[in-house]
Enzyme design. Sequence first.
Site, PDB file in Angstrom:
ATOM      1  N   ASP A  95       0.857  -1.343   0.031  1.00 46.03           N
ATOM      2  CA  ASP A  95      -0.168  -0.158   0.236  1.00 46.03           C
ATOM      3  C   ASP A  95       1.185   0.789   0.150  1.00 46.03           C
ATOM      4  O   ASP A  95       1.085   1.981   1.175  1.00 46.03           O
ATOM      5  CB  ASP A  95      -0.999   0.033   1.101  1.00 46.03           C
ATOM      6  N   ASN A 202      -8.324  -1.612   7.973  1.00 43.16           N
ATOM      7  CA  ASN A 202      -7.488  -0.866   8.388  1.00 43.16           C
ATOM      8  C   ASN A 202      -8.062   0.545   8.611  1.00 43.16           C
ATOM      9  O   ASN A 202      -7.527   1.454   9.068  1.00 43.16           O
ATOM     10  CB  ASN A 202      -6.804  -0.977  10.206  1.00 43.16           C
ATOM     11  N   GLU A 206     -13.124   8.993   9.992  1.00 42.77           N
ATOM     12  CA  GLU A 206     -13.320   8.938  11.805  1.00 42.77           C
ATOM     13  C   GLU A 206     -13.710  10.337  11.919  1.00 42.77           C
ATOM     14  O   GLU A 206     -12.646  11.437  11.611  1.00 42.77           O
ATOM     15  CB  GLU A 206     -12.445   8.386  12.537  1.00 42.77           C
ATOM     16  N   ASN A 325       4.003   4.326   4.353  1.00 43.30           N
ATOM     17  CA  ASN A 325       4.753   4.117   3.402  1.00 43.30           C
ATOM     18  C   ASN A 325       5.368   4.032   2.372  1.00 43.30           C
ATOM     19  O   ASN A 325       5.082   4.632   1.335  1.00 43.30           O
ATOM     20  CB  ASN A 325       3.941   2.546   3.063  1.00 43.30           C
ATOM     21  N   GLY A 374      -5.509   5.690  15.968  1.00 46.60           N
ATOM     22  CA  GLY A 374      -5.458   4.110  16.808  1.00 46.60           C
ATOM     23  C   GLY A 374      -6.263   3.696  16.336  1.00 46.60           C
ATOM     24  O   GLY A 374      -6.656   2.961  14.493  1.00 46.60           O
ATOM     25  N   HIS A 399       3.609   5.166  14.004  1.00 45.55           N
ATOM     26  CA  HIS A 399       2.440   5.310  12.475  1.00 45.55           C
ATOM     27  C   HIS A 399       0.774   5.114  13.515  1.00 45.55           C
ATOM     28  O   HIS A 399       0.203   5.585  13.123  1.00 45.55           O
ATOM     29  CB  HIS A 399       2.481   4.773  11.795  1.00 45.55           C
ATOM     30  N   ALA A 401      -1.261   1.498  16.523  1.00 47.23           N
ATOM     31  CA  ALA A 401      -0.783   1.368  17.567  1.00 47.23           C
ATOM     32  C   ALA A 401      -0.667  -0.314  17.006  1.00 47.23           C
ATOM     33  O   ALA A 401       0.391  -0.439  18.037  1.00 47.23           O
ATOM     34  CB  ALA A 401      -2.535   1.139  18.205  1.00 47.23           C
TER      35      ALA A 401
END
Lengths: 476, 165
Positions: A95, A202, A206, A325, A374, A399, A401
Amino acid sequence: MDRSLLEKVGPFSWCIPQTGSMRVPAVIFADGALIDEMDDKVQQQLSNVARLPGIAKAAFAMPDAHWGYGFPIGGVAAFDPKQGGVVSAGGVGFDISCGVRLLTTTLTTLDIAQVNEALAHELSRGIPAGIGSRGRIVLDDDEMTQMLLGGARWAVEQGYGRHADLDRIEERGVMSGAEPNDVSEKARERQRHEMGTLGSGNHYLEVQRVDHIFDADVGRAFDLSMDQVVVMIHCGSRGLGHQVGTEYLREMALAAEECGLSLPDRELACAPIESELGKRYLGVMRAGINCAFANRQILTHLARRVFERFFPNADIDLLYDVSHNTCKEERHEIDGQMRELFVHRKGATRAFGPGSRDLPMDLAGVGQPVLIGGSMGTESYVLVGDKRSEQVALSSACHGAGRSMSRHQAARTWTGGSVKQELAERGIIIKSPSKRGIAEEAPGAYKDVGRIVRVAEDAGLARRVARLKPMICIKG
Amino acid sequence: MPSNLWGAIKHYDADDGSVAVRNVATNSKPWTHFPHQGDVGIRGYGASVSEAFENAARAMTSVVTPIASLSANEACRIRCQAPNLEILFVDWLNAIIYEMATRQMLFRDFHVDIQGGALSAEAYGDRVDVRQHEPAVELKGATMTELKVGRGKDGRWIAQCVVDV
């Protein structure tokens, strides 16, 4: 991780001494608990990275490091082209330029409380997420080329966002040196219907609230205040990046022998920076970075459009956009000498301290916002680059959790329904098409992000500015 | 099986301590998942290498959705070629991932034929229906991590790797 393999060299740093064919030592930033929790594979993978040609200073692992592909996730390694240094598709990952951006708003939690269900519903309708979703923007070949050259600037020119956004994106939203013509037809095809999509796993959008301010001065400079509503977007270069990663991992793994590279692990697939393959990968990977910039810019536009329907007078500004990345050409001082290095950050964030020439003018005296996502349902953090980080880890920080439990185990431990219910009781709305996806991303499957950022601060990687708590989470 | 591919065949002790393999030792499942901290390991078994590839592909689909949620309404042809079996296995999985992404499909049945380092196959499945399939996660690519193609102690073929999700 077996502590007997390590030398403790500071309160929050551990060294794997240079032995055998390692060209440099390896350094892990962690406290005792994080070291004990860390997989032994991190030690093996980091030692392997330290064996690669042209590596400078050390191979580093951030506090959130875990077992990856060749490189550990949370790994940082810089290579000098003048010393036969390499660029690694494995060191960037599938990614390409996956990253996080944070939007600040003029809204407070009270504003959201009145519309939270409706807002969550409209965001889930307006933000394409997960398998089976398609972006509304379909690019022809010429448009794709322009997007791969222009990144977020291209997106803004197409009407997705504002020019002011560009100043708050690494590289001002455009990665130079991209070579779209070397991007394969397959990679282009895979991206054709994925512009402005979130993806899954992930990745998320949010809506969060500022729950705690650690540093009031920097908080003000970042326009963050208690109880303020912010929007975090975590995603990457979508199908194009995945396909580029797939193609170059294979090509580099097969070409390693021809390049005279003896790889301790095939997944470290790399090529000399100065080789034809190395240069070609860099051009294509940079096109992938622009794809990620453009994608997050379009998603920002889509999010703003939804918010405008509910709050027509609200201002929604971009605080910053970071990629975790990447491989980037940077100047770093090592043993008193300035060197041009190709810095791989795989699951690690660049974290420039105050004074860096790469920062926008209005943040130059403060430092770079470092955005730490998170897990769903737990807090995220805004950090600021610390001047010490240049000496400590080539201006790098953690970066996220990092998982503490496999997806398999998480799906056997929780159900999507129970996770959703538990989060609802805490006032967090989750919108996702997949119950199993929610179970696999359960907050308990991740490490304690609060501990990770505390250690990052104590180790001198970046300082905490604000803690963010989720209110609405849109997942694929 | 051509000689150059036979040269690449390795033999593995399948009892590597993972949860999935311990299950297999007792009930001979055709495929399993094995743990990886960030992602998912997939493993297929078979009487032939082709069958192991087919079953590994089923293991990969089941990372996304239960196989039972799928029928086989559409077919897709896949071709790939590689210098050895392990790379061929990764190419096979990545070719499926590409077809899944671009056709928006999920596959449940596979027929694989391997000749001279070349793989030809047909994959059968459905267009993604988010409500019906509830896809848990998107596949980014098959990696070379824990990549193994060879025979286990019981003589059955094993094909496995970690997939990035």
